[in-house]
Design a protein around this motif. Structure first.
Motif, PDB file in Angstrom:
ATOM      1  N   PHE A   1       0.810  -1.232   0.000  1.00  0.00           N
ATOM      2  CA  PHE A   1       0.000   0.000   0.000  1.00  0.00           C
ATOM      3  C   PHE A   1       0.839   1.276   0.000  1.00  0.00           C
ATOM      4  N   ASN A   2       2.076   1.199   0.550  1.00  0.00           N
ATOM      5  CA  ASN A   2       2.878   2.426   0.601  1.00  0.00           C
ATOM      6  C   ASN A   2       4.143   2.309  -0.251  1.00  0.00           C
ATOM      7  N   SER A   3       4.010   1.549  -1.339  1.00  0.00           N
ATOM      8  CA  SER A   3       5.162   1.324  -2.210  1.00  0.00           C
ATOM      9  C   SER A   3       5.544   2.597  -2.964  1.00  0.00           C
TER      10      SER A   3
ATOM     11  N   VAL B  12      -4.338   2.862  -2.861  1.00  0.00           N
ATOM     12  CA  VAL B  12      -2.969   2.755  -2.342  1.00  0.00           C
ATOM     13  C   VAL B  12      -2.523   4.170  -1.987  1.00  0.00           C
ATOM     14  N   ASN B  13      -1.528   4.284  -1.092  1.00  0.00           N
ATOM     15  CA  ASN B  13      -1.207   5.603  -0.527  1.00  0.00           C
ATOM     16  C   ASN B  13      -0.958   6.705  -1.560  1.00  0.00           C
ATOM     17  N   PRO B  14      -0.165   6.459  -2.615  1.00  0.00           N
ATOM     18  CA  PRO B  14       0.083   7.562  -3.564  1.00  0.00           C
ATOM     19  C   PRO B  14      -1.221   8.075  -4.186  1.00  0.00           C
ATOM     20  N   GLY B  15      -2.096   7.141  -4.577  1.00  0.00           N
ATOM     21  CA  GLY B  15      -3.379   7.538  -5.168  1.00  0.00           C
ATOM     22  C   GLY B  15      -4.305   8.145  -4.133  1.00  0.00           C
ATOM     23  N   ALA B  16      -4.252   7.627  -2.900  1.00  0.00           N
ATOM     24  CA  ALA B  16      -5.150   8.117  -1.851  1.00  0.00           C
ATOM     25  C   ALA B  16      -4.775   9.542  -1.436  1.00  0.00           C
ATOM     26  N   ILE B  17      -3.470   9.797  -1.304  1.00  0.00           N
ATOM     27  CA  ILE B  17      -3.047  11.149  -0.920  1.00  0.00           C
ATOM     28  C   ILE B  17      -3.412  12.117  -2.055  1.00  0.00           C
ATOM     29  N   SER B  18      -3.292  11.652  -3.297  1.00  0.00           N
ATOM     30  CA  SER B  18      -3.696  12.482  -4.433  1.00  0.00           C
ATOM     31  C   SER B  18      -5.204  12.736  -4.419  1.00  0.00           C
TER      32      SER B  18
ATOM     33  N   PRO C  38     -21.117   1.794  -8.794  1.00  0.00           N
ATOM     34  CA  PRO C  38     -20.340   0.684  -9.379  1.00  0.00           C
ATOM     35  C   PRO C  38     -18.867   1.019  -9.593  1.00  0.00           C
ATOM     36  N   GLY C  39     -18.552   2.263  -9.906  1.00  0.00           N
ATOM     37  CA  GLY C  39     -17.148   2.659 -10.081  1.00  0.00           C
ATOM     38  C   GLY C  39     -16.375   2.520  -8.779  1.00  0.00           C
ATOM     39  N   VAL C  40     -16.977   2.979  -7.692  1.00  0.00           N
ATOM     40  CA  VAL C  40     -16.328   2.869  -6.367  1.00  0.00           C
ATOM     41  C   VAL C  40     -16.114   1.393  -6.006  1.00  0.00           C
ATOM     42  N   LEU C  41     -17.155   0.580  -6.233  1.00  0.00           N
ATOM     43  CA  LEU C  41     -17.043  -0.845  -5.885  1.00  0.00           C
ATOM     44  C   LEU C  41     -16.012  -1.549  -6.758  1.00  0.00           C
ATOM     45  N   ALA C  42     -15.889  -1.106  -8.008  1.00  0.00           N
ATOM     46  CA  ALA C  42     -14.910  -1.735  -8.911  1.00  0.00           C
ATOM     47  C   ALA C  42     -13.481  -1.512  -8.396  1.00  0.00           C
ATOM     48  N   VAL C  43     -13.208  -0.296  -7.924  1.00  0.00           N
ATOM     49  CA  VAL C  43     -11.855  -0.041  -7.411  1.00  0.00           C
ATOM     50  C   VAL C  43     -11.625  -0.856  -6.136  1.00  0.00           C
ATOM     51  N   MET C  44     -12.656  -0.980  -5.297  1.00  0.00           N
ATOM     52  CA  MET C  44     -12.526  -1.816  -4.088  1.00  0.00           C
ATOM     53  C   MET C  44     -12.236  -3.271  -4.470  1.00  0.00           C
ATOM     54  N   ALA C  45     -12.936  -3.765  -5.503  1.00  0.00           N
ATOM     55  CA  ALA C  45     -12.717  -5.157  -5.922  1.00  0.00           C
ATOM     56  C   ALA C  45     -11.299  -5.340  -6.465  1.00  0.00           C
ATOM     57  N   THR C  46     -10.795  -4.314  -7.155  1.00  0.00           N
ATOM     58  CA  THR C  46      -9.470  -4.411  -7.783  1.00  0.00           C
ATOM     59  C   THR C  46      -8.336  -4.285  -6.774  1.00  0.00           C
ATOM     60  N   ALA C  47      -8.517  -3.391  -5.786  1.00  0.00           N
ATOM     61  CA  ALA C  47      -7.361  -3.000  -4.971  1.00  0.00           C
ATOM     62  C   ALA C  47      -7.655  -2.885  -3.482  1.00  0.00           C
ATOM     63  N   GLY C  48      -8.820  -3.344  -3.042  1.00  0.00           N
ATOM     64  CA  GLY C  48      -9.236  -3.114  -1.652  1.00  0.00           C
ATOM     65  C   GLY C  48      -8.371  -3.808  -0.615  1.00  0.00           C
ATOM     66  N   LEU C  49      -7.807  -4.968  -0.977  1.00  0.00           N
ATOM     67  CA  LEU C  49      -6.934  -5.668  -0.025  1.00  0.00           C
ATOM     68  C   LEU C  49      -5.499  -5.698  -0.574  1.00  0.00           C
ATOM     69  N   TYR C  50      -5.162  -4.624  -1.290  1.00  0.00           N
ATOM     70  CA  TYR C  50      -3.802  -4.451  -1.831  1.00  0.00           C
ATOM     71  C   TYR C  50      -3.374  -5.634  -2.667  1.00  0.00           C
ATOM     72  N   ASP C  51      -2.124  -6.090  -2.440  1.00  0.00           N
ATOM     73  CA  ASP C  51      -1.613  -7.163  -3.303  1.00  0.00           C
ATOM     74  C   ASP C  51      -2.304  -8.505  -3.044  1.00  0.00           C
TER      75      ASP C  51
ATOM     76  N   ASN D  55      -3.602  -6.883   6.171  1.00  0.00           N
ATOM     77  CA  ASN D  55      -5.053  -7.099   6.283  1.00  0.00           C
ATOM     78  C   ASN D  55      -5.361  -7.934   7.529  1.00  0.00           C
ATOM     79  N   SER D  56      -6.426  -7.567   8.264  1.00  0.00           N
ATOM     80  CA  SER D  56      -6.791  -8.300   9.477  1.00  0.00           C
ATOM     81  C   SER D  56      -7.057  -9.772   9.157  1.00  0.00           C
ATOM     82  N   VAL D  57      -6.375 -10.644   9.891  1.00  0.00           N
ATOM     83  CA  VAL D  57      -6.518 -12.083   9.646  1.00  0.00           C
ATOM     84  C   VAL D  57      -7.942 -12.529   9.978  1.00  0.00           C
ATOM     85  N   ARG D  58      -8.388 -12.166  11.183  1.00  0.00           N
ATOM     86  CA  ARG D  58      -9.687 -12.665  11.644  1.00  0.00           C
ATOM     87  C   ARG D  58     -10.838 -12.032  10.865  1.00  0.00           C
ATOM     88  N   ALA D  59     -10.659 -10.763  10.481  1.00  0.00           N
ATOM     89  CA  ALA D  59     -11.733 -10.112   9.709  1.00  0.00           C
ATOM     90  C   ALA D  59     -11.898 -10.784   8.344  1.00  0.00           C
ATOM     91  N   GLN D  60     -10.766 -11.132   7.724  1.00  0.00           N
ATOM     92  CA  GLN D  60     -10.880 -11.811   6.412  1.00  0.00           C
ATOM     93  C   GLN D  60     -11.630 -13.131   6.554  1.00  0.00           C
TER      94      GLN D  60
END
Ligand code: DON
Length: 347
Positions: A126-128, A150-156, A266-279, A322-327
């Protein structure tokens, strides 16, 4: 005779499904457990799970009780199902990125995020900073391959929230989060201070994003507001309400306030599906099919579109952050409820 019997059974089954759909827009109870049973079962299954470790690169996060465990599921018609501790607040951390992105999309349209930041997975942590270097050459070509989670996009994305000064921008950000949560949220000052004192890496990312044209001006303000948004205190119920608002097409299921136009969800959910749990986003989607977002405070939200939002808080994390138990908990509950949108029963 046999075919009459089958037809009668089929009619009865369809009536149960229809009644359930009419009762709350959900077919959750047509088969399998009801939501409260699914929530209780998962809580009992995972309450003794001890894997993972609190984040400690932000000193305040290392001090949070690792045993904290709360589950909340809220349906699109506002029914709330919970287990464990749903009152104790943790910092929202990266889950905030979803709602700042949504705020920018609401005000400036889906194109604004896609053209300035991009909506592609980086495949990196996330902070690469390597991820920033990898995509910088395409800035200005109309195809940036970053994303707002991810951090660069989020700070932007935070830098894109408009306002005359830092206070005005902050009022908008926290106002949006309040609308999603359906109550007034506040910053956890100890976390904000701890992260402000230790966020040199994010400052470097902010400066780089200015240098490469993603941030237009004042990167220190963007990094400070980003740090503040990550420090907002939320409990499991707040997070579930925020997720449920997305599940309900942008309308908070309890207050009825429309926070995001349905066409933009749907756009917001698409980004979550693509990158919500990082790598680990691919792995997550493989097992659940649900758009989701994690935070290093230990929370994860997931959205079953048209059905429910769910959140779990449990601070110990895996190597990807990512939280182990939450996943495990969300996977178990959503699969028990048949919530994977890719899983279609053949007719
Ligand atoms: O930027 C940071 O380091 C944190 N404020 C947020 C990181 C985070 O939550 C990543 N999540 N899994």
């Amino acid at each position: 005779m046999v075919s009459n019997l089958l037809a009668t059974r089929r009619r009865r089954f369809m009536a149960v499904v229809a009644a359930s759909v009419m009762a709350g827009g959900l077919a959750l109870t047509a088969q399998g457990p009801d939501p409260q049973t699914a929530v209780n079962n998962a809580f009992n299954q995972f309450k003794t799970l001890k894997e993972g470790k609190n984040a400690d690169y932000i000193p305040a996060l290392a001090k949070v009780d690792p045993n904290l465990y709360g589950i909340a599921l809220i349906t699109v018609d506002g029914k709330v199902y919970t287990a464990g501790d749903i009152k104790t607040e943790v910092s929202i951390q990266s889950i905030s990125k979803v709602f700042t992105m949504a705020q920018v999309i609401q005000e400036q349209g889906l194109d604004a995020i896609e053209k300035r930041i991009g909506v592609d997975a980086t495949g990196a942590r996330f902070n690469s900073i390597i991820a920033v270097e990898g995509v910088r050459t395409v800035v200005g070509t109309g195809a940036p391959e970053m994303n707002p989670l991810v951090n660069p996009g989020a700070i932007s994305a935070t830098s894109m929230v408009t306002g005359a000064n830092s206070d005005a921008v902050w009022k908008k950000i926290i106002g949006t989060y309040n609308d999603y949560a359906g109550r007034q949220l506040t910053v956890l000052q100890d976390v904000y201070k701890s992260e402000s004192d230790s966020n040199q890496r994010n400052q470097a990312i902010g400066a780089l994003m200015l240098a490469y044209g993603y941030i237009k001006s004042n990167w220190p303000q963007a990094v400070d507001l980003y740090t503040r948004q990550c420090s907002v205190g939320v409990n499991a119920r707040d997070l579930a309400m925020m997720a449920a608002t997305l599940a309900a097409g942008g309308k908070n299921p309890v207050t009825g306030k429309v926070v995001l136009d349905a066409a933009k969800v749907p756009g917001v959910l698409a980004v979550m599906a693509t990158a919500g749990l990082y790598d680990d986003s691919g792995k997550w989607l493989y097992h659940t099919g649900l758009p989701a977002k994690s935070g290093v405070g230990g929370g994860i939200i997931a959205v079953a579109p048209g059905k429910f939002g769910i959140a779990v808080i449990s601070p110990p994390l895996d190597d990807a952050g990512n939280s182990v138990r939450a996943q495990r908990t969300i996977t178990a509950i959503s699969n028990a409820l048949g919530a994977n949108p890719y899983a279609v029963r053949p007719k």
